[in-house]
Design a protein around this motif. Sequence first.
Motif, short mmCIF file in Angstrom:
data_model
loop_
_atom_site.label_atom_id
_atom_site.label_comp_id
_atom_site.label_asym_id
_atom_site.label_seq_id
_atom_site.Cartn_x
_atom_site.Cartn_y
_atom_site.Cartn_z
N THR A 4 0.85 -1.18 0.00
CA THR A 4 0.00 0.00 0.00
C THR A 4 0.89 1.24 0.00
O THR A 4 2.02 1.21 0.46
N ALA A 150 -0.70 4.44 16.71
CA ALA A 150 -0.21 3.67 15.56
C ALA A 150 0.97 4.39 14.91
O ALA A 150 1.98 3.76 14.54
N LYS A 155 3.67 2.73 12.30
CA LYS A 155 2.77 2.06 11.36
C LYS A 155 2.64 2.85 10.04
O LYS A 155 2.91 4.06 10.00
N SER A 156 2.20 2.15 9.01
CA SER A 156 2.03 2.75 7.68
C SER A 156 0.82 3.68 7.66
O SER A 156 -0.01 3.68 8.57
N ASP A 159 -2.28 1.63 7.85
CA ASP A 159 -2.49 1.07 9.19
C ASP A 159 -2.87 2.14 10.21
O ASP A 159 -3.64 1.86 11.14
N CYS A 160 -2.34 3.34 10.04
CA CYS A 160 -2.75 4.45 10.93
C CYS A 160 -4.24 4.74 10.74
O CYS A 160 -4.96 4.98 11.71
N GLN A 162 -6.45 2.58 9.58
CA GLN A 162 -7.18 1.42 10.11
C GLN A 162 -7.32 1.54 11.63
O GLN A 162 -8.37 1.22 12.20
N ALA A 163 -6.25 2.01 12.28
CA ALA A 163 -6.31 2.21 13.74
C ALA A 163 -7.36 3.26 14.08
O ALA A 163 -8.13 3.10 15.03
N SER A 166 -10.76 1.69 13.74
CA SER A 166 -11.04 0.78 14.86
C SER A 166 -11.35 1.57 16.14
O SER A 166 -12.24 1.19 16.91
N ALA A 211 -9.86 4.50 5.53
CA ALA A 211 -8.92 3.39 5.68
C ALA A 211 -9.01 2.43 4.50
O ALA A 211 -7.99 2.01 3.93
N ALA A 215 -6.15 1.73 1.71
CA ALA A 215 -5.68 0.34 1.59
C ALA A 215 -5.82 -0.18 0.17
O ALA A 215 -5.06 -1.05 -0.26
#
Length: 219
Positions: A4, A150, A155-156, A159-160, A162-163, A166, A211, A215
């Motif tokens: 990604t 994150a 983190k990427s 991923d940041c 995605q965090a 979440s 996110a 992604a």
Amino acid sequence: MTETIQQITPAQFVALFNRIGEAIEAEKGWLSDLDGVIGDGDHGVTMAIGWTAVREALAGIGADKSFTDICNTAAKAFLNAVGASAGPLYATAFMRGGAALKGRETLDAATMVAFIEAAAQGIVDRGKAEPGDKTMVDAWMPAVAAAKAALADGKSLADCLQAAASGAESGMKATADMTAKKGRSSKLGERSLGHMDPGAASTFITLRTMAQGVAALTN
Ligand SMILES: [Mg+2]
């Protein structure tokens, strides 16, 4: 194996906004149903109107425009389309987020987290809701905290985000255990218990879509 991307361009940022608009449109029935339980049942429709206006305004934006220009265009469009409640909150979020991106040519994990934090702080400052008041703040604050954690973990970008999504999801679910203290649903008091806040739910949809959008972008 593809990876990604670690940074996005202004054009990809516009595409993310378009994707959010599509997601809000797709979820507007659910969001209005949530609002129907504890409010006046318009949240999904209101957010869809705002995001449709954003998409229309951004459809005509030049390729040379900066992140800040994009955010200011979105702010104006959202506010013109949605005068009350969520309108000024999201307009402030876009403007503050855009100010945090001033001078940037690309957006990486750190600047994306700064963008989300500035946008969330704009909502807090404009709406004056405290954590625990059962508002969108209860999704934005844990999203920011999770995204910052994150980022601190290296983190990427994806991923940041995605965090953040979440964190927003946990925050959204936690609003079911809160009693509304702000807005129309506050009149319900204890009767708002057991129901998630629609503003927290649209926050989750927004961050989840960001996110997913990032992604899906690969080098
Ligand atoms: Mg409402």
